[in-house]
Write an enzyme that holds these catalytic residues in place. Structure first.
Site, short mmCIF file in Angstrom:
data_model
loop_
_atom_site.label_atom_id
_atom_site.label_comp_id
_atom_site.label_asym_id
_atom_site.label_seq_id
_atom_site.Cartn_x
_atom_site.Cartn_y
_atom_site.Cartn_z
N GLU A 322 0.82 -1.21 0.00
CA GLU A 322 0.00 0.00 0.00
C GLU A 322 0.86 1.27 0.00
O GLU A 322 0.54 2.25 -0.67
CB GLU A 322 -0.95 0.00 1.21
N ARG A 326 0.70 3.84 -3.25
CA ARG A 326 0.07 5.13 -2.96
C ARG A 326 1.10 6.25 -2.77
O ARG A 326 1.00 7.30 -3.40
CB ARG A 326 -0.80 5.02 -1.70
N ASP A 455 -5.33 -9.93 -7.90
CA ASP A 455 -5.72 -9.15 -9.08
C ASP A 455 -4.56 -8.45 -9.78
O ASP A 455 -4.32 -8.62 -10.98
CB ASP A 455 -6.80 -8.13 -8.69
N GLU A 590 -12.20 0.80 -10.18
CA GLU A 590 -11.86 -0.17 -11.23
C GLU A 590 -12.74 -0.07 -12.47
O GLU A 590 -12.25 -0.19 -13.60
CB GLU A 590 -11.90 -1.60 -10.66
N THR A 679 -1.12 0.57 -10.24
CA THR A 679 -2.43 0.09 -9.80
C THR A 679 -3.14 1.07 -8.88
O THR A 679 -4.25 0.80 -8.45
CB THR A 679 -2.27 -1.29 -9.11
#
Length: 692
Positions: A322, A326, A455, A590, A679
């Site tokens: 994360e 980010r 994913d 998404e 992502t």
């Protein structure tokens, strides 16, 4: 034994001389009066007092009852007006142009008429004027909230949703706080019954029926601003959707700035903040979005905080994945867009502090690292890492090496990909969800999904190949095998509507379950087809994006649930089935991400319209009047979607960014031939040649 005594009776009929029958009513009245006189003075006083109170209550309630019955029919008639009737305002009714008043009449704003929020400067009104009648007295209701722990991607973590505060947001005279009609209201012309959940905006529906069709949405009224009649328009006469996204961002940013400045996440209902790592996640995640949207003032104040307040020298455990996607990704992309060395310096500092995570026996990184102490460890409950976590940090670390000319960052993440490439346990290119940091082997084998915990592994296979100039054949090979495995084992169609979806495989058993996270796949498939991969990838992308769209339109709020199940039998009637535990919406990006890719590669405007509908639903059901947007608990209940009191950083970092890019007419704005998005939607440049 003696016989029973015999009793004789005489029947006597009395009559008066005039032929009237005998009547003892007078005697009864005399008997009642006698009994009343026999009561004590105290008893008579109590009875008289009770009768007096009943009389007073009856007199007081009479106007309210008569008004209620008199106004009900008017109210019902008003609610039953058709859109055509609403557009023709009677001459005796003055139109009201307030933003939320217009919302109260429109179940779903029109894609080509106006955003939920509009700027102060607008063009002349061109849309229909909707009559709004006066509202009766109102009262606020507070609904209970559900505490849930949810991750964006990856395994369960220590990240927690805070409970919403019990403080009810105050009313703003310029923004109608949503309310519920008070019983016995004094106004007969209440235009629509509305409920309130602690300040967050919800427009009531009359019943939880299937969502409106496209034709019904086109008949809906546009929202308006208190300072203007209609949203700004461009030369083509269409709504300026770009400005609508800017307005949404400004509104979200206002809530963050007012109540959570410098903290990780905003809690818009309780007007407070939540802390995860203490790194200002929302602020850093939003930097490149502000630059792309042209919000210079907001960008400068955020940059000032990064320069003066942001420090990574703190004793705190952060999640490697994360923090990388980010914070590290956000700093790197902002450096590329702005050219400001400040952001690269911060990125290098953070990257060096994340490196201890890779000091494991297998070279598969730990999930957590203390950026102040320089130590790392797996989660408390396992020695495994999530596969998506360890294989979705490569774009950022590789780019950091290229910019700093320090190869160690790329070396550690490339080693992970090499290990995963040759691991046994794959199923036609599909990978298990967990990998052990000690042995370097897959664990919990037999479960294959494109949802949480797996994913972005598939996403980063393609994107690393593109980032490196299409030279790393192992990455392309793994990606192509995975797509074939998806088509072979996971792709099915629903019975009722023949919708194509991607399910899950658990020890050989198919589960017709699809996370909203899987809606990244249409965009990824389209990106691959654009770069020369097989054409049937694009065919599958077209089918899947339709399903992701249906996950929104088949919900009463127009917002997708976190997880959908699909009906495989034609007799089931409904394609998308949502279990109670899966009905929440976290403002995820998404679907709009894939809409952006699909529009860029096809120029089909329906993808823009679908994105516009999603933005309107966000504005209608998740927007909080005083600033910010909140995730909600129930997409199936438009009357009470239930705020979760949390605005994830990716709403600003991803969702609104992709919506803006979707609506932009400039294909060179972050051209997909020049940039690759990580992502978390942070754009990084595609290398012209592989770095040494």
């Amino acid at each position: 034994m003696y016989p029973p005594a015999r009793k004789d009776f005489i029947s006597l009929t009395l009559s008066d001389p005039h032929g009237h029958n005998y009547n003892n009513g007078k005697h009864r009245r005399q008997s009642c009066w006698r009994k009343w006189k026999q009561l004590s003075r105290l008893q008579r006083s109590l009875i008289l007092l009770l009768l007096a109170l009943l009389l007073i209550v009856g007199l007081l309630s009479y106007p309210s009852i008569s008004q209620q019955w008199g106004g009900a029919s008017d109210r019902d008639d008003w609610l039953e007006l058709t859109d055509r009737e609403l557009n023709a305002a009677p001459p005796a009714v003055k139109p009201v142009l307030g933003l939320d008043a217009a919302k109260a009449l429109a179940p779903m704003p029109v894609p080509h008429l106006g955003p939920a929020d509009v700027p102060d400067t607008v063009a002349e009104p061109k849309g229909p004027i909707i009559p709004i009648l006066a509202k009766p007295p109102i009262k606020l209701f507070v609904y209970p909230q559900k505490k849930t722990i949810t991750n964006k991607r990856g395994p369960p973590s220590t990240k927690k949703d805070g409970n919403a505060s019990d403080v009810v947001a105050g009313e703003n005279p310029e923004q109608v706080v949503v309310h519920e009609e008070e019983e016995g209201g004094e106004d007969e012309d209440k235009e629509k019954k509305i409920v309130s959940w602690r300040g967050a905006m919800i427009e009531a529906e009359q019943a939880t029926e299937p969502p409106p069709s496209a034709a019904e949405k086109d008949a809906a009224a546009p929202p308006a601003d208190p300072a203007a009649t209609v949203p700004p328009e461009v030369s083509t006469g269409k709504v300026d959707r770009l400005e609508a996204v800017r307005d949404a961002f400004r509104h979200a940013w206002k809530g963050y700035k007012d109540h959570a400045w410098g903290h990780d996440e905003l809690k818009p209902i309780s007007k407070s903040f939540g802390e995860w790592f203490g790194l200002g996640l929302t602020l850093i995640d939003s930097l490149d979005t502000m630059w792309i949207l042209g919000l210079k003032e907001e960008f400068e104040e955020a940059k000032n905080w990064v320069e003066k307040e942001l420090t990574f020298n703190k004793n705190v455990d952060v999640n490697l994945f994360e923090t990388t996607i980010r914070v590290l990704g956000g700093l790197l992309s902002t450096y590329h867009l702005s050219g400001d060395q400040l952001f690269l310096d911060k990125a290098k500092d953070l990257g060096s502090r994340l490196m201890p995570a890779f000091k494991t026996p297998s070279k598969i990184p730990f999930s957590d690292v203390n950026i102040g102490k320089g130590t790392a460890h797996p989660p408390r409950w396992t020695s495994d890492s999530t596969l998506a976590e360890v294989t979705s940090i490569q774009l950022e670390f590789r780019e950091l090496s290229r910019l700093t000319q320090e190869p160690q960052y790329q070396e550690v993440v490339d080693e992970v990909m090499k290990l995963v490439h040759k691991l046994p346990g794959k199923h036609d290119g599909l990978v298990p969800m967990f990998i052990n940091t000690n042995s370097g082997q897959f664990s919990h084998k037999g479960v294959f999904t494109l949802g949480a915990r797996a994913d972005s592994y598939y996403e980063y296979l393609l994107k690393q190949w593109l980032q490196g100039g299409k030279t790393e054949d192992d990455l392309l090979e793994d990606y192509l095998q995975a797509v074939e495995g998806v088509k072979k084992h996971l792709v099915k169609q629903t019975g009722p509507g023949r919708l194509t979806f991607v399910g899950e495989l658990s020890h050989g058993r198919f589960n017709a379950k699809m996370d909203h996270l899987v809606c990244f796949l249409p965009g990824t498939l389209a990106l691959g087809a654009h770069n020369g991969l097989p054409g049937d990838h694009m065919d599958l992308a077209v089918q899947l994006i339709e399903t992701c769209h249906q996950m929104y339109t088949q919900m009463e709020t127009g917002l997708s649930p976190e997880i959908a199940h699909f009906s495989l039998q034609a007799s089931d009637g409904r394609d998308v089935v949502v279990k109670p535990a899966d009905r929440h919406n976290l403002l995820r990006p998404e679907t709009v991400e894939s809409l952006f890719y699909m529009y860029r590669f096809t120029n089909d405007t329906k993808y823009r319209d679908w994105g516009w509908d999603i933005l309107q639903s966000f504005n209608k059901y998740t927007k909080v009047p005083d600033g910010g947007y909140t995730s909600i608990n129930n997409v199936r209940d438009p009357l009470n979607p239930g705020p979760r009191d949390k605005m994830e950083s990716f709403f600003l970092g991803e969702t609104l960014k992709y919506l803006y890019l979707l609506f932009s007419d400039d294909p060179e704005l972050l051209s997909l031939d020049k940039y690759i998005f990580n992502t978390e939607a942070h754009p990084l440049p595609i290398w012209r040649s592989t770095p040494k």
